[in-house]
Design an enzyme around this catalytic site. Structure first.
Site, PDB file in Angstrom:
ATOM      1  N   ASP A   1       0.859  -1.184   0.000  1.00 63.04           N
ATOM      2  CA  ASP A   1       0.000   0.000   0.000  1.00 63.04           C
ATOM      3  C   ASP A   1       0.897   1.236   0.000  1.00 63.04           C
ATOM      4  O   ASP A   1       2.109   1.135   0.239  1.00 63.04           O
ATOM      5  CB  ASP A   1      -0.895   0.009   1.249  1.00 63.04           C
ATOM      6  CG  ASP A   1      -2.244   0.716   1.016  1.00 63.04           C
ATOM      7  OD1 ASP A   1      -2.215   1.908   0.656  1.00 63.04           O
ATOM      8  OD2 ASP A   1      -3.286   0.073   1.188  1.00 63.04           O
TER       9      ASP A   1
ATOM     10  N   ASP B   1       3.373   1.768  -4.804  1.00 69.14           N
ATOM     11  CA  ASP B   1       2.500   2.543  -5.678  1.00 69.14           C
ATOM     12  C   ASP B   1       2.213   1.670  -6.896  1.00 69.14           C
ATOM     13  O   ASP B   1       3.108   1.416  -7.713  1.00 69.14           O
ATOM     14  CB  ASP B   1       3.192   3.840  -6.090  1.00 69.14           C
ATOM     15  CG  ASP B   1       2.413   4.644  -7.117  1.00 69.14           C
ATOM     16  OD1 ASP B   1       1.326   4.199  -7.552  1.00 69.14           O
ATOM     17  OD2 ASP B   1       2.896   5.722  -7.517  1.00 69.14           O
ATOM     18  N   VAL B   2       0.980   1.201  -7.035  1.00 67.19           N
ATOM     19  CA  VAL B   2       0.672   0.228  -8.087  1.00 67.19           C
ATOM     20  C   VAL B   2       0.738   0.813  -9.489  1.00 67.19           C
ATOM     21  O   VAL B   2       0.708   0.063 -10.469  1.00 67.19           O
ATOM     22  CB  VAL B   2      -0.715  -0.431  -7.868  1.00 67.19           C
ATOM     23  CG1 VAL B   2      -0.738  -1.228  -6.582  1.00 67.19           C
ATOM     24  CG2 VAL B   2      -1.836   0.607  -7.908  1.00 67.19           C
TER      25      VAL B   2
ATOM     26  N   TYR C   1     -15.497   5.641 -13.467  1.00 69.73           N
ATOM     27  CA  TYR C   1     -15.246   4.485 -12.599  1.00 69.73           C
ATOM     28  C   TYR C   1     -15.749   3.214 -13.276  1.00 69.73           C
ATOM     29  O   TYR C   1     -15.068   2.178 -13.253  1.00 69.73           O
ATOM     30  CB  TYR C   1     -15.947   4.711 -11.265  1.00 69.73           C
ATOM     31  CG  TYR C   1     -15.705   3.647 -10.225  1.00 69.73           C
ATOM     32  CD1 TYR C   1     -14.478   3.547  -9.576  1.00 69.73           C
ATOM     33  CD2 TYR C   1     -16.706   2.756  -9.853  1.00 69.73           C
ATOM     34  CE1 TYR C   1     -14.257   2.586  -8.593  1.00 69.73           C
ATOM     35  CE2 TYR C   1     -16.501   1.791  -8.871  1.00 69.73           C
ATOM     36  CZ  TYR C   1     -15.282   1.709  -8.251  1.00 69.73           C
ATOM     37  OH  TYR C   1     -15.067   0.765  -7.279  1.00 69.73           O
TER      38      TYR C   1
ATOM     39  N   LYS D   1     -13.598  -0.358 -14.008  1.00 67.49           N
ATOM     40  CA  LYS D   1     -14.001  -1.650 -13.454  1.00 67.49           C
ATOM     41  C   LYS D   1     -14.510  -2.598 -14.538  1.00 67.49           C
ATOM     42  O   LYS D   1     -14.327  -3.820 -14.440  1.00 67.49           O
ATOM     43  CB  LYS D   1     -15.047  -1.446 -12.356  1.00 67.49           C
ATOM     44  CG  LYS D   1     -14.483  -0.733 -11.131  1.00 67.49           C
ATOM     45  CD  LYS D   1     -13.274  -1.470 -10.550  1.00 67.49           C
ATOM     46  CE  LYS D   1     -12.773  -0.865  -9.259  1.00 67.49           C
ATOM     47  NZ  LYS D   1     -11.642  -1.620  -8.677  1.00 67.49           N
TER      48      LYS D   1
ATOM     49  N   THR E   1     -16.819   0.487   3.337  1.00 69.92           N
ATOM     50  CA  THR E   1     -15.375   0.681   3.268  1.00 69.92           C
ATOM     51  C   THR E   1     -15.050   2.167   3.183  1.00 69.92           C
ATOM     52  O   THR E   1     -15.912   2.990   2.859  1.00 69.92           O
ATOM     53  CB  THR E   1     -14.764  -0.006   2.037  1.00 69.92           C
ATOM     54  OG1 THR E   1     -15.076   0.768   0.868  1.00 69.92           O
ATOM     55  CG2 THR E   1     -15.277  -1.425   1.869  1.00 69.92           C
TER      56      THR E   1
END
Length: 260
Positions: A38, A64-65, A156, A160, A193
């Site tokens: 993360d 950092d992805v 978004y 996805k 979340t």
């Protein structure tokens, strides 16, 4: 401690909070050696400490992805330490809601970079060590927003939905090449979340009012129940384990009937 993933080494991106935290805890509870990654260093280390207090094994890496160099370093470090990689949970993601005619190109690109580029990079760099050490399972976190559109969430939706079809294409490539790496996507519904707190304030409501997630679930979810991160983690555990050995290229929808 049970053993559904005992002996497996798992990377969980975005593992410091929310669904990622729940996945890290659940995989460790079932015997996996979990590498939590993360950009939230403090929270990530807290998850590791929580796992260790419960008798599990875990470690944390800053990650950092969106950075290919960091992916290379993370995977190389895991393989050097454990000599294998069995599970990748591509969970890191953000939610930016806005009218499509008002969203900035910078926000569009940032969301694409984390939610979709990050998944691509994880797949690219984790398949080879999995393939070379007997196989593995990749679980990509999508959303019900990857199955159906939502007003003010079109950008978004694009990320996805992209994760969903990227998953299917890679699953077929892996299968046809006999790499023994299964690739599936998970599609949470309305889950309690922190992502709801990080969505641009008021961006999902034209009146600018904050989001009441419990009220949203009561209205939108057929059961009226707000989902919990552990509900998603249980599905991820199934896909990470050998219980799902004949499952690849599909989506696991966990939404209490929201998309039905």
């Amino acid at each position: 401690m049970a053993d559904r993933v005992a002996g497996k080494v798992a990377i969980v991106t975005g593992g410091a909070s929310g669904i990622g935290r729940a996945c890290s805890l659940r995989l460790a509870e079932e015997g996996a050696e979990v590498v939590v990654t993360d950009i939230q260093d403090g929270a990530g280390k807290d998850v590791v400490a929580e796992i260790e207090r419960s008798g599990g094994d875990a470690s944390f890496l800053h990650h950092d992805v969106t950075s290919e160099d960091e992916w290379v370093a993370v995977v190389a470090g895991v393989v050097e330490r454990f000599e294998r990689l069995d599970v990748l949970v591509n969970n890191a993601g953000i939610g930016i809601g806005a009218s499509i005619i008002e969203m900035s190109l910078a926000d569009w690109q940032r969301q694409q970079a984390i939610n979709l580029d990050g998944v691509f990079l994880g797949i690219k760099h984790c398949i080879p060590p999995m393939r070379d050490t007997g196989g593995g399972s990749i679980v990509n976190m999508s959303s019900v927003a990857g199955l159906k559109g939502s007003a003010r969430l079109a950008a978004y939706n694009a990320t996805k939905g992209g994760v969903r079809l990227l998953t299917k294409g890679v699953a077929l490539e892996s299968a046809q090449n006999r790499w023994n790496v299964r690739v599936n996507s998970v599609h949470p519904g309305i889950i309690d979340t922190p992502i709801w707190e990080t969505v641009v304030p008021g961006s999902l409501r034209p009146d600018g009012e904050p989001i009441d997630v419990s009220a949203m679930a009561e209205t939108a979810v057929p059961t009226g129940v707000l989902g919990q991160p552990t509900d998603i983690a249980n599905g991820v555990l199934f896909l990470a384990s050998d219980d799902s050995s004949y499952i690849t290229g599909t989506e696991l929808v966990i939404d209490a009937g929201l998309s039905a």
